[in-house]
Design a protein around this motif. Structure first.
Motif, PDB file in Angstrom:
ATOM      1  N   GLU A 167       7.424  51.436  34.371  1.00  0.00           N
ATOM      2  CA  GLU A 167       8.274  52.602  34.501  1.00  0.00           C
ATOM      3  C   GLU A 167       7.441  53.730  35.084  1.00  0.00           C
ATOM      4  N   PRO A 168       8.092  54.736  35.685  1.00  0.00           N
ATOM      5  CA  PRO A 168       7.322  55.857  36.248  1.00  0.00           C
ATOM      6  C   PRO A 168       6.368  56.457  35.214  1.00  0.00           C
ATOM      7  N   GLY A 169       5.093  56.509  35.579  1.00  0.00           N
ATOM      8  CA  GLY A 169       4.088  57.049  34.672  1.00  0.00           C
ATOM      9  C   GLY A 169       3.540  56.039  33.692  1.00  0.00           C
ATOM     10  N   GLN A 170       4.152  54.824  33.641  1.00  0.00           N
ATOM     11  CA  GLN A 170       3.697  53.776  32.729  1.00  0.00           C
ATOM     12  C   GLN A 170       3.631  52.434  33.462  1.00  0.00           C
ATOM     13  N   PRO A 171       2.710  52.320  34.427  1.00  0.00           N
ATOM     14  CA  PRO A 171       2.662  51.109  35.253  1.00  0.00           C
ATOM     15  C   PRO A 171       2.230  49.854  34.506  1.00  0.00           C
ATOM     16  N   ASP A 172       1.580  50.015  33.366  1.00  0.00           N
ATOM     17  CA  ASP A 172       1.083  48.852  32.632  1.00  0.00           C
ATOM     18  C   ASP A 172       1.956  48.476  31.437  1.00  0.00           C
ATOM     19  N   GLN A 173       3.132  49.058  31.351  1.00  0.00           N
ATOM     20  CA  GLN A 173       4.002  48.743  30.219  1.00  0.00           C
ATOM     21  C   GLN A 173       4.499  47.304  30.330  1.00  0.00           C
ATOM     22  N   THR A 174       4.566  46.623  29.199  1.00  0.00           N
ATOM     23  CA  THR A 174       5.020  45.233  29.183  1.00  0.00           C
ATOM     24  C   THR A 174       6.221  45.061  28.265  1.00  0.00           C
ATOM     25  N   GLY A 175       6.921  43.949  28.439  1.00  0.00           N
ATOM     26  CA  GLY A 175       8.037  43.584  27.577  1.00  0.00           C
ATOM     27  C   GLY A 175       7.949  42.113  27.224  1.00  0.00           C
ATOM     28  N   SER A 176       8.774  41.698  26.305  1.00  0.00           N
ATOM     29  CA  SER A 176       8.761  40.285  25.909  1.00  0.00           C
ATOM     30  C   SER A 176      10.138  39.871  25.411  1.00  0.00           C
ATOM     31  N   ILE A 177      10.418  38.588  25.555  1.00  0.00           N
ATOM     32  CA  ILE A 177      11.652  37.978  25.060  1.00  0.00           C
ATOM     33  C   ILE A 177      11.257  36.682  24.358  1.00  0.00           C
ATOM     34  N   THR A 178      11.773  36.472  23.167  1.00  0.00           N
ATOM     35  CA  THR A 178      11.498  35.248  22.411  1.00  0.00           C
ATOM     36  C   THR A 178      12.721  34.345  22.448  1.00  0.00           C
ATOM     37  N   PHE A 179      12.512  33.102  22.843  1.00  0.00           N
ATOM     38  CA  PHE A 179      13.579  32.106  22.911  1.00  0.00           C
ATOM     39  C   PHE A 179      13.328  31.005  21.892  1.00  0.00           C
ATOM     40  N   SER A 180      14.372  30.502  21.294  1.00  0.00           N
ATOM     41  CA  SER A 180      14.316  29.242  20.565  1.00  0.00           C
ATOM     42  C   SER A 180      15.658  28.560  20.755  1.00  0.00           C
ATOM     43  N   GLY A 181      15.656  27.244  20.654  1.00  0.00           N
ATOM     44  CA  GLY A 181      16.928  26.586  20.874  1.00  0.00           C
ATOM     45  C   GLY A 181      16.880  25.086  20.753  1.00  0.00           C
ATOM     46  N   ASP A 182      18.036  24.500  21.014  1.00  0.00           N
ATOM     47  CA  ASP A 182      18.234  23.058  20.924  1.00  0.00           C
ATOM     48  C   ASP A 182      19.025  22.617  22.139  1.00  0.00           C
TER      49      ASP A 182
END
Length: 251
Positions: A186-201
């Motif tokens: 994001e502007p001013g935060q070039p190193d910001q990260t996100g994550s998504i956790t998946f589980s399933g069948d």
């Protein structure tokens, strides 16, 4: 020959024979793709109180049923969707949703595509290559990860990575757990990260679709995506699945 000994040998042979038949039946065929799962149960945690459970049932005819449960910090969305040949979207439930129901299918379809893609990166040989429990890890430093379902698009910035595990379950099932990390600048935060956790069948066994040709959809709403309709309307009386499929496939 001792009859008791003979009977024991025959019984043992029968047990081994039946066990072999069951094992053969349970095997996933070589060359099967992750997206070939007939039923996919997907549990997705986006963090910050946003969570979703979707159950997808794919028909060889091109239809897709989706059971939806989406939870936000101050809201919950539940209902059922039926996409007919990629042309028409039907919905039931979703009390809070307005007349435009197309957005309801966008998040589920994007996350389903993302899950299949991450599984393919984790185990490129497909579900037939999963034996026992496997640990997976993959990453990309330069190329963003892009999604396009035909209904919605999405992008996750590089560098990104996926790690987790997959294992055989009962019958023709594969279960999995994955953590997908990506750059979320994001502007001013070039190193910001996100994550998504998946589980399933994922269930690869052949089974009947939940709806037959004669099924009617009284109380459902329909929106013709192929005709660029912006609002849904009540399904007309007498509109069975067979009628709707014919309409979807007739120019």
């Amino acid at each position: 020959m001792n009859r008791q000994f003979l009977f024991s040998n025959v019984l043992a042979a029968l047990i081994m024979s039946f066990t072999g038949l069951e094992t053969a039946h349970a095997q996933i065929e070589e060359g099967t793709l992750w997206r070939d799962a007939v039923v996919t149960e997907l549990d997705v945690d986006f963090g910050a109180g946003f969570h979703a459970r979707w159950r997808f049932h794919r028909c060889d005819c091109g239809d897709l049923q989706v059971m939806v449960e989406q939870v936000a910090p101050d809201d919950m969305l539940t209902g059922e969707l039926l996409m007919i040949d990629g042309q028409a979207l039907l919905s039931k439930g979703f009390e809070q949703q307005g007349a435009d129901i197309e957005p309801l299918i966008q998040a589920p379809s994007l996350m389903l595509q993302l899950a299949y893609s991450m599984l393919n990166r984790s185990q490129p040989k497909g579900p037939a290559a999963v034996s026992g429990k496997q640990k997976w890890r993959d990453s990309e430093k330069k190329l963003d990860f892009r999604l396009d379902t035909g209904l919605a698009t999405g992008a996750f910035g590089a560098p990104w990575s996926v790690k987790g595990s997959g294992w055989e379950a009962d019958g023709d099932h594969i279960r999995f757990e994955l953590l997908f990390r990506f750059t979320n600048s994001e502007p001013g935060q070039p190193d910001q990260t996100g994550s998504i956790t998946f589980s399933g069948d994922l269930d690869f066994s052949q089974q009947d679709f939940p709806y037959s040709d004669s099924s009617s959809f009284e109380g459902w709403r329909i929106q013709w995506i192929s005709q660029s309709e912006l609002e849904s309307h009540a399904v007309e009386e007498g509109q069975t699945l067979e009628v709707l499929r014919h309409k979807a496939r007739t120019p």
